[in-house]
Design a protein around this motif. Sequence first.
Motif, PDB file in Angstrom:
ATOM      1  N   LYS A  82      11.882  -1.250  -6.931  1.00  0.00           N
ATOM      2  CA  LYS A  82      11.479  -2.584  -6.471  1.00  0.00           C
ATOM      3  C   LYS A  82       9.987  -2.584  -6.186  1.00  0.00           C
ATOM      4  O   LYS A  82       9.503  -1.788  -5.372  1.00  0.00           O
ATOM      5  CB  LYS A  82      12.270  -2.960  -5.222  1.00  0.00           C
ATOM      6  CG  LYS A  82      13.772  -3.038  -5.458  1.00  0.00           C
ATOM      7  CD  LYS A  82      14.522  -3.346  -4.167  1.00  0.00           C
ATOM      8  CE  LYS A  82      16.026  -3.413  -4.424  1.00  0.00           C
ATOM      9  NZ  LYS A  82      16.789  -3.668  -3.182  1.00  0.00           N
ATOM     10  N   PRO A  83       9.223  -3.456  -6.858  1.00  0.00           N
ATOM     11  CA  PRO A  83       7.762  -3.421  -6.724  1.00  0.00           C
ATOM     12  C   PRO A  83       7.261  -3.530  -5.298  1.00  0.00           C
ATOM     13  O   PRO A  83       6.220  -2.964  -4.954  1.00  0.00           O
ATOM     14  CB  PRO A  83       7.312  -4.618  -7.568  1.00  0.00           C
ATOM     15  CG  PRO A  83       8.435  -4.867  -8.517  1.00  0.00           C
ATOM     16  CD  PRO A  83       9.686  -4.509  -7.781  1.00  0.00           C
ATOM     17  N   ASP A  84       7.998  -4.273  -4.450  1.00  0.00           N
ATOM     18  CA  ASP A  84       7.523  -4.483  -3.091  1.00  0.00           C
ATOM     19  C   ASP A  84       8.114  -3.492  -2.092  1.00  0.00           C
ATOM     20  O   ASP A  84       7.871  -3.589  -0.885  1.00  0.00           O
ATOM     21  CB  ASP A  84       7.829  -5.913  -2.633  1.00  0.00           C
ATOM     22  CG  ASP A  84       9.320  -6.241  -2.730  1.00  0.00           C
ATOM     23  OD1 ASP A  84      10.056  -5.441  -3.344  1.00  0.00           O
ATOM     24  OD2 ASP A  84       9.728  -7.294  -2.214  1.00  0.00           O
ATOM     25  N   ALA A  85       8.891  -2.517  -2.577  1.00  0.00           N
ATOM     26  CA  ALA A  85       9.492  -1.526  -1.680  1.00  0.00           C
ATOM     27  C   ALA A  85       8.459  -0.494  -1.250  1.00  0.00           C
ATOM     28  O   ALA A  85       7.625  -0.054  -2.049  1.00  0.00           O
ATOM     29  CB  ALA A  85      10.673  -0.845  -2.354  1.00  0.00           C
ATOM     30  N   ALA A  86       8.526  -0.086   0.003  1.00  0.00           N
ATOM     31  CA  ALA A  86       7.545   0.866   0.539  1.00  0.00           C
ATOM     32  C   ALA A  86       7.584   2.194  -0.215  1.00  0.00           C
ATOM     33  O   ALA A  86       6.538   2.792  -0.503  1.00  0.00           O
ATOM     34  CB  ALA A  86       7.799   1.088   2.028  1.00  0.00           C
ATOM     35  N   ILE A  87       8.793   2.664  -0.552  1.00  0.00           N
ATOM     36  CA  ILE A  87       8.899   3.948  -1.259  1.00  0.00           C
ATOM     37  C   ILE A  87       8.238   3.877  -2.625  1.00  0.00           C
ATOM     38  O   ILE A  87       7.501   4.796  -3.026  1.00  0.00           O
ATOM     39  CB  ILE A  87      10.378   4.366  -1.366  1.00  0.00           C
ATOM     40  CG1 ILE A  87      10.897   4.824  -0.004  1.00  0.00           C
ATOM     41  CG2 ILE A  87      10.558   5.489  -2.398  1.00  0.00           C
ATOM     42  CD1 ILE A  87      12.356   5.189   0.020  1.00  0.00           C
ATOM     43  N   HIS A  88       8.480   2.781  -3.355  1.00  0.00           N
ATOM     44  CA  HIS A  88       7.847   2.647  -4.677  1.00  0.00           C
ATOM     45  C   HIS A  88       6.335   2.626  -4.544  1.00  0.00           C
ATOM     46  O   HIS A  88       5.624   3.259  -5.340  1.00  0.00           O
ATOM     47  CB  HIS A  88       8.327   1.386  -5.371  1.00  0.00           C
ATOM     48  CG  HIS A  88       7.581   1.086  -6.641  1.00  0.00           C
ATOM     49  ND1 HIS A  88       7.678   1.879  -7.763  1.00  0.00           N
ATOM     50  CD2 HIS A  88       6.676   0.109  -6.951  1.00  0.00           C
ATOM     51  CE1 HIS A  88       6.895   1.403  -8.716  1.00  0.00           C
ATOM     52  NE2 HIS A  88       6.271   0.338  -8.239  1.00  0.00           N
ATOM     53  N   ARG A  89       5.823   1.919  -3.562  1.00  0.00           N
ATOM     54  CA  ARG A  89       4.365   1.839  -3.396  1.00  0.00           C
ATOM     55  C   ARG A  89       3.784   3.202  -3.041  1.00  0.00           C
ATOM     56  O   ARG A  89       2.714   3.580  -3.532  1.00  0.00           O
ATOM     57  CB  ARG A  89       4.022   0.798  -2.340  1.00  0.00           C
ATOM     58  CG  ARG A  89       4.338  -0.641  -2.784  1.00  0.00           C
ATOM     59  CD  ARG A  89       4.141  -1.638  -1.655  1.00  0.00           C
ATOM     60  NE  ARG A  89       2.746  -1.746  -1.263  1.00  0.00           N
ATOM     61  CZ  ARG A  89       1.840  -2.471  -1.916  1.00  0.00           C
ATOM     62  NH1 ARG A  89       2.184  -3.147  -3.006  1.00  0.00           N
ATOM     63  NH2 ARG A  89       0.595  -2.547  -1.491  1.00  0.00           N
ATOM     64  N   GLN A  90       4.487   3.956  -2.203  1.00  0.00           N
ATOM     65  CA  GLN A  90       4.005   5.301  -1.874  1.00  0.00           C
ATOM     66  C   GLN A  90       3.975   6.189  -3.118  1.00  0.00           C
ATOM     67  O   GLN A  90       3.006   6.932  -3.339  1.00  0.00           O
ATOM     68  CB  GLN A  90       4.904   5.931  -0.806  1.00  0.00           C
ATOM     69  CG  GLN A  90       4.692   5.407   0.600  1.00  0.00           C
ATOM     70  CD  GLN A  90       5.609   6.109   1.581  1.00  0.00           C
ATOM     71  OE1 GLN A  90       6.830   6.181   1.375  1.00  0.00           O
ATOM     72  NE2 GLN A  90       5.052   6.643   2.650  1.00  0.00           N
ATOM     73  N   ILE A  91       5.037   6.131  -3.911  1.00  0.00           N
ATOM     74  CA  ILE A  91       5.090   6.939  -5.131  1.00  0.00           C
ATOM     75  C   ILE A  91       3.985   6.520  -6.088  1.00  0.00           C
ATOM     76  O   ILE A  91       3.303   7.370  -6.683  1.00  0.00           O
ATOM     77  CB  ILE A  91       6.481   6.812  -5.781  1.00  0.00           C
ATOM     78  CG1 ILE A  91       7.540   7.501  -4.915  1.00  0.00           C
ATOM     79  CG2 ILE A  91       6.484   7.430  -7.190  1.00  0.00           C
ATOM     80  CD1 ILE A  91       8.966   7.297  -5.399  1.00  0.00           C
ATOM     81  N   ALA A  92       3.798   5.219  -6.263  1.00  0.00           N
ATOM     82  CA  ALA A  92       2.774   4.728  -7.189  1.00  0.00           C
ATOM     83  C   ALA A  92       1.375   5.144  -6.761  1.00  0.00           C
ATOM     84  O   ALA A  92       0.489   5.345  -7.606  1.00  0.00           O
ATOM     85  CB  ALA A  92       2.856   3.204  -7.294  1.00  0.00           C
ATOM     86  N   GLN A  93       1.164   5.301  -5.466  1.00  0.00           N
ATOM     87  CA  GLN A  93      -0.147   5.703  -4.955  1.00  0.00           C
ATOM     88  C   GLN A  93      -0.301   7.220  -4.861  1.00  0.00           C
ATOM     89  O   GLN A  93      -1.367   7.710  -4.489  1.00  0.00           O
ATOM     90  CB  GLN A  93      -0.364   5.093  -3.562  1.00  0.00           C
ATOM     91  CG  GLN A  93      -0.506   3.582  -3.571  1.00  0.00           C
ATOM     92  CD  GLN A  93      -0.478   2.992  -2.177  1.00  0.00           C
ATOM     93  OE1 GLN A  93       0.234   3.466  -1.295  1.00  0.00           O
ATOM     94  NE2 GLN A  93      -1.243   1.938  -1.965  1.00  0.00           N
TER      95      GLN A  93
END
Length: 345
Positions: A82-93
């Motif tokens: 999910k683009p707005d999920a905190a885990i996805h954002r952490q992984i993407a960064q």
Amino acid sequence: MEQVAWPAQHDALDEVPPPCASTRLVGHERAVGEMLAIARSGHHAILLDGQHGIGKATAAFHLANALLSGPLPPGDTLPAPKPDAAIHRQIAQGAHPNLIHLTRPQNDKGSGFKTVITVDEVRRVQHFLSMTASADQPRIVIVDPVGDMQRGAANALLKTLEEPPANTLFLLVSHGASGLLPTIRSRCQRVRFETLADADVAAVITHVGGAVAEPDIDRLAALAGGRPRHALTLALYGGGELRDSLDRLFTAPRFDTALAHKLAEVAGARGNDTHNALLREMMAEMLMGRARSAALGGDRRNADRIAAFQQALGAQWRQADAFGLDRKQEFLVATQRVHALMHGG
């Protein structure tokens, strides 16, 4: 939602999300099902093997996202991050505390990236695994691609694979398992990823290719040989036009010196590694296509001759790069030789 800052990577494509930030995986249903079964079994290492640019790293990050988001859901499909999920954002960064991604590091001085994954990178993994895990989540190590490791780095990774810490999963992305240490292969469960159908490649272009004109999508998908990354590279760097020019050059009965020089200017332009690599790959594909046609037509001797020529040409290019030779001149000579071969020379 604000734009996530992606980590710098040696093989990044302009404006295309890297695998760590991707929210869609096209195709590979069988391979994904196998990955999930291995992950549920508790085995500590999965080797994702297949051609470069077909979605293996994306699959690895999608599996990591699912594992770090909680228990794996039932079934043979991976939920899309999910683009707005905190885990996805952490992984993407590149900032999730339970995931480490090894790829070619940036140079110590100046711009650009190293040509290998160094032993220092593997030592980062060892340090990462020595720390207390966050919460009850697994720790995940993604190596992409594992074939880029120095010998010393591969041996250091092997020691960790031999005695893996509990609740740790290694996801090793490979563009050809035959080149790996047999001892590394033997400690992994191998999942084979196949090239995609043209329709699936077209779907990837449509999803992330930006301003690619719709009439060009099907042609780029056909030229890509089942590899979405190659299709996107063609789309972003004028690959269709370059292929048209090569076709004209090699199908013409007489060698077109002016056209060859124009292409050599592109191949030899300073800082233009992508166009140079594209032109080389297209020439290799054209030669192998000619070799396959000869073999299917019963002319095995000619097929072997063309295949041997293609391999020798690749070795010549690698040597030219190693010694920093003039790419323009090397490419011009190569086009003359390829034209001669294709016209009976």
